[in-house]
Design an enzyme around this catalytic site. Structure first.
Site, PDB file in Angstrom:
ATOM      1  N   TYR A   1      -0.298  47.097  -0.338  1.00 40.67           N
ATOM      2  CA  TYR A   1      -1.099  46.031   0.291  1.00 40.67           C
ATOM      3  C   TYR A   1      -2.023  46.675   1.307  1.00 40.67           C
ATOM      4  O   TYR A   1      -1.605  47.546   2.079  1.00 40.67           O
ATOM      5  CB  TYR A   1      -0.174  45.025   0.986  1.00 40.67           C
TER       6      TYR A   1
ATOM      7  N   ASP B   1      -3.819  54.605   3.828  1.00 41.10           N
ATOM      8  CA  ASP B   1      -3.692  53.408   4.656  1.00 41.10           C
ATOM      9  C   ASP B   1      -2.415  53.563   5.478  1.00 41.10           C
ATOM     10  O   ASP B   1      -1.306  53.355   4.978  1.00 41.10           O
ATOM     11  CB  ASP B   1      -3.652  52.154   3.780  1.00 41.10           C
TER      12      ASP B   1
ATOM     13  N   LYS C   1      -1.545  47.935  13.913  1.00 41.90           N
ATOM     14  CA  LYS C   1      -0.195  47.703  14.435  1.00 41.90           C
ATOM     15  C   LYS C   1       0.116  48.510  15.709  1.00 41.90           C
ATOM     16  O   LYS C   1      -0.304  48.129  16.783  1.00 41.90           O
ATOM     17  CB  LYS C   1       0.830  47.967  13.328  1.00 41.90           C
TER      18      LYS C   1
HETATM   19  N1  PMP Z   1      -2.591  47.802   5.363  1.00 40.39           N
HETATM   20  C1  PMP Z   1      -1.255  47.828   5.394  1.00 40.39           C
HETATM   21  C2  PMP Z   1      -0.530  49.019   4.836  1.00 40.39           C
HETATM   22  C3  PMP Z   1      -0.549  46.760   5.933  1.00 40.39           C
HETATM   23  O1  PMP Z   1       0.789  46.795   5.949  1.00 40.39           O
HETATM   24  C4  PMP Z   1      -1.250  45.654   6.456  1.00 40.39           C
HETATM   25  C5  PMP Z   1      -0.551  44.451   7.047  1.00 40.39           C
HETATM   26  N2  PMP Z   1       0.794  44.432   7.051  1.00 40.39           N
HETATM   27  C6  PMP Z   1      -2.653  45.683   6.401  1.00 40.39           C
HETATM   28  C7  PMP Z   1      -3.294  46.762   5.860  1.00 40.39           C
HETATM   29  C8  PMP Z   1      -3.457  44.551   6.946  1.00 40.39           C
HETATM   30  O2  PMP Z   1      -3.343  44.524   8.338  1.00 40.39           O
HETATM   31  P1  PMP Z   1      -3.612  43.169   9.151  1.00 40.39           P
HETATM   32  O3  PMP Z   1      -2.515  42.240   8.789  1.00 40.39           O
HETATM   33  O4  PMP Z   1      -3.592  43.616  10.578  1.00 40.39           O
HETATM   34  O5  PMP Z   1      -4.952  42.678   8.736  1.00 40.39           O
END
Ligand code: PMP
Length: 423
Positions: free
Chosen positions: A141, A236, A264
């Site tokens: 994701y 990512d 995060k």
């Molecule tokens: N990339 C990864 C690996 C994630 O785990 C997440 C959200 N859990 C995102 C992108 C998207 O981040 P956000 O919810 O802050 O938009």
């Protein structure tokens, strides 16, 4: 007012009662609990009940909730003004702190969420390479940007179809979806499409469809194939950054991508994302280059202050070792509890991330995950009733913070033993 009354009001005001879908407890029994306040490893709900929290806001709270140092930094920054929309010292300091810890990158740009970080990094990869096509992995994701809400098309080496309403098929036809842990498929895809590809994006430790740990050899293959075909490799690290090691998965595996995204932890609980790369690649971003990307609240001083205070604390000697020791104790205890109860399960752990899945061996690709999450639902409910909060979906991982202590782990394990005894 109680959890139940807030839930009734929430459903009348917010779509599905929530501002992010998994919070709605659609994949586990019962209704959501409403957090009233949280401190350290624990939170209190609107009914006044206390829980040990293994969700930790989905990862940002590596120091636990409301860490006194982070709270003080937020208060100090907020007292000077919440947003300037102009350069200010804390964004420079946080950028320097990140670059120093990440070692291999030379520039970082702040945005306000992980989604934005990935969306911007992909635009940059396209702008830099002059290519349109991108590839991602099934089960990874990367936020909710249109061209990433894509599922695999039929057959190998085809481009994807939208996995969400509201995404034009035209957008997803530039995104290929590949299976994890499948070197042959990756090689075949690059042989067919590598030269058209702007980037390959991967969660270096996929943590959004369970914890699907990949081998270093597989990540190295991603590195080698992208380099060979002139495509960029994006890690990512929104979850793994500053979580699995000080320098994230890049440091853990010793594999350096061209671009990496963060979120995060670097915001200490405030809304922040970032993407980082070499000066050469980053000079393509506006205002230096033609790839546009901007944000009213980017580099927000309060968020920068929270990130700085967090990075300072996690830089302490032994920080990661202690976190990992506690998480290993929890994972070992979970394995022992399921064995004692005669329940088939695997507990995957990496650093302070863990995932309990009711199948053995543990899957390493999303196609291998048994989609029946009813046993996870029963575990979740049983633990909730005993004061332990796991993420409200079996597809989500658990997070341990430095505020969890051995007593929390022991209390959790005795609750788990009670719940599994009824399986
Ligand atoms: N990339 C990864 C690996 C994630 O785990 C997440 C959200 N859990 C995102 C992108 C998207 O981040 P956000 O919810 O802050 O938009």
């Amino acid at each position: 007012m109680s959890n139940a009354s807030w839930w009734t009001r929430a459903q009348a005001a917010l779509p599905g009662g929530v501002n992010s879908p998994v919070r709605a407890f659609k994949s586990v029994p019962g209704d959501p609990v409403f957090f009233r306040r949280a401190r350290g490893a624990r939170f209190e709900d609107e009914d006044g009940r206390d829980y040990i929290d293994y969700c930790q806001s989905w990862g940002p709270m590596i120091l636990g909730h409301a860490d006194p140092g982070v709270q003080a930094a937020i208060e100090e920054a907020a007292a000077e003004g919440c947003s300037f929309g102009a350069p200010s010292r804390r964004e420079v300091r946080l950028a320097e702190a990140l670059l120093e810890r990440l070692e291999v990158f030379e520039r970082v740009r702040f945005v306000s969420s992980g989604t934005e970080a990935v969306m911007s990094a992909i635009r940059l990869a396209r702008g830099f390479t002059g290519r349109d096509k991108i590839a991602k992995f099934a089960g990874c994701y990367h936020g909710h940007a249109d061209h990433l809400l894509v599922e695999a098309g039929s057959g190998l080496a085809t481009f994807g179809t939208p996995s969400s309403g509201g995404v034009p098929a035209d957008f997803s036809r530039h995104t290929a979806v590949l299976p994890l842990a499948d070197p042959e498929a990756l090689e075949a895809f690059f042989a067919a499409h590598g030269d058209e590809l702007a980037c390959l994006i991967i969660e270096p430790v996929p943590a959004n469809a369970g914890l699907l740990v990949q081998t270093p050899e597989y990540l190295q293959l991603c590195r080698d194939l992208t380099a060979k075909h002139g495509a960029l490799l994006i890690f990512d690290e929104v979850i793994t950054g500053f979580r699995v090691a000080r320098g994230g998965a890049r440091e853990l595996f010793g594999i350096t991508p061209d671009l990496a995204t963060y979120g995060k932890i670097i915001g200490g609980g405030m809304p922040v994302g970032a993407y980082a790369s070499s000066a050469e690649i980053m000079k393509h971003i506006s205002p230096d280059g033609p790839v546009y990307q901007a944000g009213t609240l980017s580099g927000n001083p309060v968020a920068m202050a929270a990130g700085l205070a967090t990075l300072e604390k996690i830089g302490r000697d032994g920080f990661y070792e202690d976190l990992e020791r506690k998480t290993a104790k929890l994972a070992t205890g979970l394995r022992a509890a399921s064995a004692a109860a005669g329940v088939t399960a695997s507990v995957v752990q990496l650093g302070s991330l863990f995932w309990t899945v009711f199948q053995d061996p543990a899957p390493v690709a999303v196609e291998q995950v048994d989609g029946d999450m009813s046993r996870y639902g029963a575990l979740h409910r049983g633990l909730l009733e005993r004061g332990v909060y796991l993420a409200p979906s079996g597809w989500e991982v658990g997070f341990v913070s430095s505020a969890h202590d051995d007593g929390d782990v022991e209390k959790t394990l005795s609750a788990v033993a009670e719940v599994l005894a009824d399986f």
